[in-house]
Design a protein around this motif. Structure first.
Motif, mmCIF file in Angstrom:
data_model
loop_
_atom_site.group_PDB
_atom_site.id
_atom_site.type_symbol
_atom_site.label_atom_id
_atom_site.label_comp_id
_atom_site.label_asym_id
_atom_site.label_seq_id
_atom_site.Cartn_x
_atom_site.Cartn_y
_atom_site.Cartn_z
ATOM 1 N N THR A 1 9.825 -6.075 4.008
ATOM 2 C CA THR A 1 9.633 -5.571 2.647
ATOM 3 C C THR A 1 8.934 -6.596 1.773
ATOM 4 O O THR A 1 8.050 -6.250 0.991
ATOM 5 C CB THR A 1 10.983 -5.179 2.014
ATOM 6 N N THR A 2 9.323 -7.868 1.930
ATOM 7 C CA THR A 2 8.674 -8.886 1.093
ATOM 8 C C THR A 2 7.195 -8.995 1.456
ATOM 9 O O THR A 2 6.344 -9.125 0.586
ATOM 10 C CB THR A 2 9.354 -10.258 1.256
ATOM 11 N N VAL A 3 6.918 -8.906 2.749
ATOM 12 C CA VAL A 3 5.519 -8.983 3.193
ATOM 13 C C VAL A 3 4.732 -7.819 2.617
ATOM 14 O O VAL A 3 3.639 -7.971 2.104
ATOM 15 C CB VAL A 3 5.432 -8.992 4.736
ATOM 16 N N LEU A 4 5.374 -6.638 2.683
ATOM 17 C CA LEU A 4 4.716 -5.437 2.162
ATOM 18 C C LEU A 4 4.407 -5.578 0.680
ATOM 19 O O LEU A 4 3.333 -5.216 0.220
ATOM 20 C CB LEU A 4 5.608 -4.213 2.389
ATOM 21 N N ALA A 5 5.380 -6.114 -0.059
ATOM 22 C CA ALA A 5 5.187 -6.267 -1.494
ATOM 23 C C ALA A 5 3.996 -7.165 -1.776
ATOM 24 O O ALA A 5 3.194 -6.898 -2.664
ATOM 25 C CB ALA A 5 6.442 -6.858 -2.121
ATOM 26 N N LYS A 6 3.853 -8.221 -0.984
ATOM 27 C CA LYS A 6 2.712 -9.128 -1.154
ATOM 28 C C LYS A 6 1.411 -8.385 -0.881
ATOM 29 O O LYS A 6 0.434 -8.520 -1.610
ATOM 30 C CB LYS A 6 2.847 -10.309 -0.197
ATOM 31 N N GLY B 1 -0.433 9.152 -15.837
ATOM 32 C CA GLY B 1 -1.584 8.441 -15.286
ATOM 33 C C GLY B 1 -2.082 9.096 -14.009
ATOM 34 O O GLY B 1 -1.329 9.739 -13.284
ATOM 35 N N GLY B 2 -3.360 8.928 -13.751
ATOM 36 C CA GLY B 2 -3.954 9.613 -12.608
ATOM 37 C C GLY B 2 -4.594 8.705 -11.591
ATOM 38 O O GLY B 2 -5.520 9.100 -10.914
ATOM 39 N N CYS B 3 -4.109 7.474 -11.473
ATOM 40 C CA CYS B 3 -4.763 6.570 -10.524
ATOM 41 C C CYS B 3 -3.832 6.152 -9.406
ATOM 42 O O CYS B 3 -3.895 5.044 -8.905
ATOM 43 C CB CYS B 3 -5.328 5.352 -11.243
ATOM 44 N N GLY B 4 -2.935 6.999 -8.996
ATOM 45 C CA GLY B 4 -2.073 6.680 -7.862
ATOM 46 C C GLY B 4 -0.822 6.114 -8.303
ATOM 47 O O GLY B 4 0.133 6.014 -8.566
ATOM 48 N N GLY C 1 3.951 6.012 4.034
ATOM 49 C CA GLY C 1 4.082 4.827 3.198
ATOM 50 C C GLY C 1 2.897 3.895 3.253
ATOM 51 O O GLY C 1 2.912 2.832 2.663
ATOM 52 N N LYS C 2 1.859 4.314 3.982
ATOM 53 C CA LYS C 2 0.666 3.459 4.077
ATOM 54 C C LYS C 2 -0.295 3.773 2.942
ATOM 55 O O LYS C 2 -0.325 4.904 2.440
ATOM 56 C CB LYS C 2 -0.037 3.710 5.408
ATOM 57 N N ILE C 3 -1.088 2.781 2.573
ATOM 58 C CA ILE C 3 -2.069 2.993 1.510
ATOM 59 C C ILE C 3 -3.260 3.773 2.065
ATOM 60 O O ILE C 3 -3.783 3.445 3.138
ATOM 61 C CB ILE C 3 -2.496 1.638 0.918
ATOM 62 N N ASP D 1 -10.502 9.305 -2.964
ATOM 63 C CA ASP D 1 -9.362 8.384 -2.943
ATOM 64 C C ASP D 1 -9.748 7.036 -3.552
ATOM 65 O O ASP D 1 -10.814 6.504 -3.268
ATOM 66 C CB ASP D 1 -8.878 8.175 -1.501
ATOM 67 N N THR D 2 -8.814 6.503 -4.357
ATOM 68 C CA THR D 2 -9.108 5.249 -5.050
ATOM 69 C C THR D 2 -8.772 4.019 -4.222
ATOM 70 O O THR D 2 -9.192 2.926 -4.547
ATOM 71 C CB THR D 2 -8.305 5.163 -6.347
ATOM 72 N N GLY D 3 -7.958 4.207 -3.179
ATOM 73 C CA GLY D 3 -7.504 3.045 -2.419
ATOM 74 C C GLY D 3 -6.279 2.410 -3.040
ATOM 75 O O GLY D 3 -5.891 1.306 -2.702
ATOM 76 N N MET D 4 -5.647 3.108 -3.993
ATOM 77 C CA MET D 4 -4.447 2.591 -4.645
ATOM 78 C C MET D 4 -3.246 3.491 -4.394
ATOM 79 O O MET D 4 -2.117 3.135 -4.686
ATOM 80 C CB MET D 4 -4.678 2.483 -6.152
ATOM 81 N N LYS D 5 -3.490 4.656 -3.864
ATOM 82 C CA LYS D 5 -2.420 5.624 -3.661
ATOM 83 C C LYS D 5 -1.779 5.416 -2.283
ATOM 84 O O LYS D 5 -2.454 5.029 -1.340
ATOM 85 C CB LYS D 5 -3.025 7.026 -3.738
#
Lengths: 112, 156
Positions: free
Chosen positions: B21-26, B153-156, A43-45, A33-37
């Protein structure tokens, strides 16, 4: 997270002699895991979880060391060459960034 | 009165709904910068220590021209260099140019390997160059690169 991971060492070709250069393939089942998914359900990283160091050794003597980052694919595959010197055992030790330690061995049996 | 309460309630709910949601975006933005984030130039400097890296035909670098799936891009590096006691391929470094962390893998080889060869599968976030930097035992560095077109792309 101390579960036993499935891993495999393959020596190609199957028949080899002393002095031959063989291919040693190492495959391990690991999420990398990259820590970006994001987890699609919660919905958590998903935190970064990847193998960071691998050591190939023959009879306890290390001959190849690798440092790996998260850019390596899930269920990673590493292939290197090795010059057969005689009977013995190839061991691969690997650790990941969460401190998990594992190892896998394969006997080297040259013919002729 | 009822209508007023109802409308006030509506406002309260919407206010609550907006803030998380705004907090999450940050948080997202903060998390997108990974722990190991390193640009390509920094990574190259860390490997070579500022030394010159020459393009060389000694390295046979195999990567697909077009990668349908960026999560699994097979690459192969073969170095046409002797593997003797005092003259051998010391290390093979795989670098990308556009992922969050430019470093993919460092492989430290010894003469016991018999040949300078390494193969693996890497993740690529978008279309970019993949570079193989090879360190020789005499302290010089050579490189080869290949451009890979990534469809997904493959990085999430």
């Amino acid at each position: 997270m101390a579960e036993k991971r499935k891993s495999m060492i393959k020596i190609k070709p199957k028949k080899y002699k002393v002095g031959d250069i063989v291919k040693v393939d190492f495959i391990v089942i690991h999420p990398m895991d990259t820590g970006m998914k994001k987890d699609k359900k919660t919905g958590k990283i998903i935190p970064a979880h990847y193998i960071d160091s691998i050591t190939f050794s023959f009879d306890g003597k290390p001959f190849t060391k690798m440092t790996v980052w998260e850019s390596v694919s899930t269920n990673p595959y590493f292939s290197i060459n090795y010059k057969v010197t005689g009977k013995g055992k190839i061991t691969v030790d690997y650790t990941d960034n969460m401190g998990e330690k594992n190892s896998k061995s394969k006997k080297v049996k040259p013919k002729g | 009165m009822r209508r007023r309460e109802f409308i006030q309630g509506m406002f309260a709910v919407s206010a609550v709904a907006i803030t998380p949601t705004t907090v999450l975006a940050k948080e997202d933005k903060a998390k997108k910068k990974g722990v190991n984030d390193m640009s390509f130039e920094d990574a190259l400097k860390a490997i070579t220590g500022g030394k010159e890296v020459k393009e060389s035909k000694k390295i046979k670098f195999t990567a697909p021209e077009i990668a349908e799936n960026g999560a699994v891009v097979p690459i192969k590096v073969e170095v046409d260099h002797p593997m003797e006691e005092n003259n051998y391929v010391k290390a093979i470094h795989i670098l990308n140019t556009a992922n969050g962390n430019a470093r993919c893998a460092d492989v430290m080889l010894t003469p016991a390997n018999g040949r300078g060869y390494f193969s693996t599968r890497i993740k690529l976030s978008k279309t970019q160059d993949v570079v193989a930097v090879v360190a020789l035992s005499d302290g010089t560095f050579i490189k080869a690169s290949s451009s890979v077109k990534v469809t997904i792309g493959g990085c999430g």
